[in-house]
Motif scaffolding. Structure first.
Motif, PDB file in Angstrom:
ATOM      1  N   TYR A  32       0.832  -1.203   0.000  1.00  0.00           N
ATOM      2  CA  TYR A  32       0.000   0.000   0.000  1.00  0.00           C
ATOM      3  C   TYR A  32       0.867   1.254   0.000  1.00  0.00           C
ATOM      4  CZ  TYR A  32      -3.283   3.525   1.685  1.00  0.00           C
ATOM      5  OH  TYR A  32      -4.030   4.661   1.836  1.00  0.00           O
ATOM      6  N   LYS A  33       1.879   1.270   0.855  1.00  0.00           N
ATOM      7  CA  LYS A  33       2.784   2.425   0.903  1.00  0.00           C
ATOM      8  C   LYS A  33       3.526   2.598  -0.421  1.00  0.00           C
ATOM      9  CE  LYS A  33       2.483   4.179   5.021  1.00  0.00           C
ATOM     10  NZ  LYS A  33       2.088   5.547   5.235  1.00  0.00           N
ATOM     11  N   ILE A  36       1.069   4.091  -2.963  1.00  0.00           N
ATOM     12  CA  ILE A  36       0.797   5.509  -2.700  1.00  0.00           C
ATOM     13  C   ILE A  36       2.013   6.359  -3.052  1.00  0.00           C
ATOM     14  CG2 ILE A  36       0.218   7.176  -0.881  1.00  0.00           C
ATOM     15  CD1 ILE A  36      -2.069   5.344  -1.851  1.00  0.00           C
ATOM     16  N   ALA A  37       3.204   5.825  -2.836  1.00  0.00           N
ATOM     17  CA  ALA A  37       4.412   6.571  -3.196  1.00  0.00           C
ATOM     18  C   ALA A  37       4.512   6.748  -4.710  1.00  0.00           C
ATOM     19  CB  ALA A  37       5.648   5.849  -2.670  1.00  0.00           C
ATOM     20  N   ARG A  38       4.045   5.762  -5.464  1.00  0.00           N
ATOM     21  CA  ARG A  38       4.100   5.868  -6.925  1.00  0.00           C
ATOM     22  C   ARG A  38       3.002   6.767  -7.479  1.00  0.00           C
ATOM     23  NH1 ARG A  38       4.981  -0.453  -8.374  1.00  0.00           N
ATOM     24  NH2 ARG A  38       7.100  -0.600  -7.585  1.00  0.00           N
ATOM     25  N   ASN A  39       1.819   6.673  -6.887  1.00  0.00           N
ATOM     26  CA  ASN A  39       0.682   7.433  -7.405  1.00  0.00           C
ATOM     27  C   ASN A  39      -0.161   7.939  -6.226  1.00  0.00           C
ATOM     28  OD1 ASN A  39      -1.316   8.524  -8.925  1.00  0.00           O
ATOM     29  ND2 ASN A  39      -2.066   6.600  -9.794  1.00  0.00           N
ATOM     30  N   PRO A  40       0.149   9.113  -5.708  1.00  0.00           N
ATOM     31  CA  PRO A  40      -0.571   9.628  -4.537  1.00  0.00           C
ATOM     32  C   PRO A  40      -2.059   9.879  -4.792  1.00  0.00           C
ATOM     33  CG  PRO A  40       1.452  10.866  -4.889  1.00  0.00           C
ATOM     34  CD  PRO A  40       1.264   9.984  -6.077  1.00  0.00           C
ATOM     35  N   GLU A  41      -2.460  10.076  -6.031  1.00  0.00           N
ATOM     36  CA  GLU A  41      -3.866  10.338  -6.321  1.00  0.00           C
ATOM     37  C   GLU A  41      -4.739   9.092  -6.155  1.00  0.00           C
ATOM     38  OE1 GLU A  41      -3.818  11.871 -10.249  1.00  0.00           O
ATOM     39  OE2 GLU A  41      -2.850  13.743  -9.675  1.00  0.00           O
ATOM     40  N   GLU A  43      -4.831   7.160  -3.621  1.00  0.00           N
ATOM     41  CA  GLU A  43      -5.007   6.807  -2.212  1.00  0.00           C
ATOM     42  C   GLU A  43      -6.474   6.563  -1.854  1.00  0.00           C
ATOM     43  OE1 GLU A  43      -3.704   8.361   2.212  1.00  0.00           O
ATOM     44  OE2 GLU A  43      -3.334   9.613   0.464  1.00  0.00           O
ATOM     45  N   SER A  47      -7.649   2.865  -0.363  1.00  0.00           N
ATOM     46  CA  SER A  47      -7.857   2.775   1.078  1.00  0.00           C
ATOM     47  C   SER A  47      -8.958   1.771   1.431  1.00  0.00           C
ATOM     48  CB  SER A  47      -8.171   4.149   1.661  1.00  0.00           C
ATOM     49  OG  SER A  47      -9.370   4.643   1.113  1.00  0.00           O
TER      50      SER A  47
END
Length: 74
Positions: A32-33, A36-41, A43, A47
């Motif tokens: 998951y981290k 999110i680090a690759r594509n913050p949009e 999230e 989730s």
């Protein structure tokens, strides 16, 4: 072998899948981290999947604990 010793041994063996639960939870949150680090949009989309995966994986640990307690005190 006494019956109490067998109960303790069986209860301990019933708790062995908790190691897999720990590995699975680490894998779920680690991936998951990374996502999110690759594509913050993404999230908000990820989730819900994270919470579902966490709940299902944690349910296995609760079931293992329940079976272990049933063996121990049943």
């Amino acid at each position: 072998m006494e019956i109490d010793a067998v109960k303790f041994l069986a209860a301990a063996i019933a708790l062995l899948p908790i190691f897999g639960v720990g590995i699975g939870l680490g894998n779920i949150f680690g991936q998951y981290k990374a996502a999110i680090a690759r594509n913050p949009e993404a999230e908000s989309k990820l989730s819900g999947t994270l919470i579902f995966g966490f709940a299902v994986t944690e349910a296995l640990a609760i079931f293992c604990l329940g079976v272990s307690l049933i063996i121990l005190f049943g």
